[in-house]
Design an enzyme around this catalytic site. Sequence first.
Site, PDB file in Angstrom:
ATOM      1  N   CYS A   1      -5.050  -1.311  -3.647  1.00 18.28           N
ATOM      2  CA  CYS A   1      -5.192  -1.265  -5.212  1.00 18.28           C
ATOM      3  C   CYS A   1      -5.521  -2.212  -6.073  1.00 18.28           C
ATOM      4  CB  CYS A   1      -3.734  -0.576  -5.620  1.00 18.28           C
ATOM      5  SG  CYS A   1      -3.239  -0.529  -7.525  1.00 18.28           S
TER       6      CYS A   1
ATOM      7  N   CYS B   1      -3.267  -3.213  -8.957  1.00 16.74           N
ATOM      8  CA  CYS B   1      -2.202  -3.833  -8.420  1.00 16.74           C
ATOM      9  C   CYS B   1      -2.161  -5.488  -8.567  1.00 16.74           C
ATOM     10  CB  CYS B   1      -1.693  -3.258  -7.128  1.00 16.74           C
ATOM     11  SG  CYS B   1      -1.275  -1.470  -7.111  1.00 16.74           S
TER      12      CYS B   1
END
Length: 322
Positions: free
Chosen positions: A79, A82
């Site tokens: 991700c 993230c």
Amino acid sequence: MQPRNMSMSGVVDLAAVKAAGEAKAKAEQARAQAARQGGGGAVPPSALVVDVDEAGFERDILQRSTEVPVVIDFWAEWCEPCKQLGPLLERLAAEYNGRFVLAKIDVDANQMLTQQFGVQGIPAVFAVVAGQPLPLFQGAAPEAQIRQTLDELIRVGEERFGLTGITVDADAAGAAAAPVHPAGPYDALLEAAARALDANDLGGAVQAYKNVLVDDPGNTEAKLGLAQAELLSRVQGMDPQAVRKSAADDPADVPAQLAAADLDLVGGHVEDAFGRLVDTVSRTAGDDRDAARLRLLELFEVIGPDDPRVTKARAALARVLF
């Protein structure tokens, strides 16, 4: 993914429900118990950010949330947002210096926790305050918005639940590398406790193990021995037939379910004992629910945290708690 605010109003709404007073009282009791057991002291800065999995959820998030708000960052290696949000949250955890703790959960490795929190996309940030789960925001939000959210979370934690945070000792940076169990002259005490246990002197065994834990709260052998001795003390003098009949006749009779679970475990029916208490947690509330949950944690100590049956039961407990 665009940041999607999951509304801090949810925090205020949840904090204002009837259960808030009860949660605050339980948080205060948990903090008092931790203080009696030698916990609740200063922590090193490294303790402000922790990686959490399903096995450690109860200890690192639920129990910790009785002392300080725990912010949960659901993330994954693949991700990209993230990778922006994670370091920012870690920096803020250090800057806020004990006013909240950051728990990082890898969604790929902990899919059950991800489902239980209803995570629909990552990064997703939640909090747990005095055992109450709260949605915060989703996506790589701007730092100013995150600070505002954290400030509101901390305010709610203080005003509604009496959470004033934890003390951070900057000089204890190397504490994490210290031995888990400090050296100490415990061999004689542990041997005395084991002899008392073998002689069915359960009161003597309980006290001997407690004597070790006063100086070394993390001593694994003493914790296991104490859990065993207390279990045997509880079942001593029970009428198994009467206990099982009471539990079968009235599933809502929580003391009967606790007693039956003790008998199950002593009889070697570990999964039956765990399942009975998880079911009791799922259909009760308030003090009854807390009593069943705490008894289950005590029985986990008897079996040991690495046993797969404990891991399975912890996951089942997390499902019914949320």
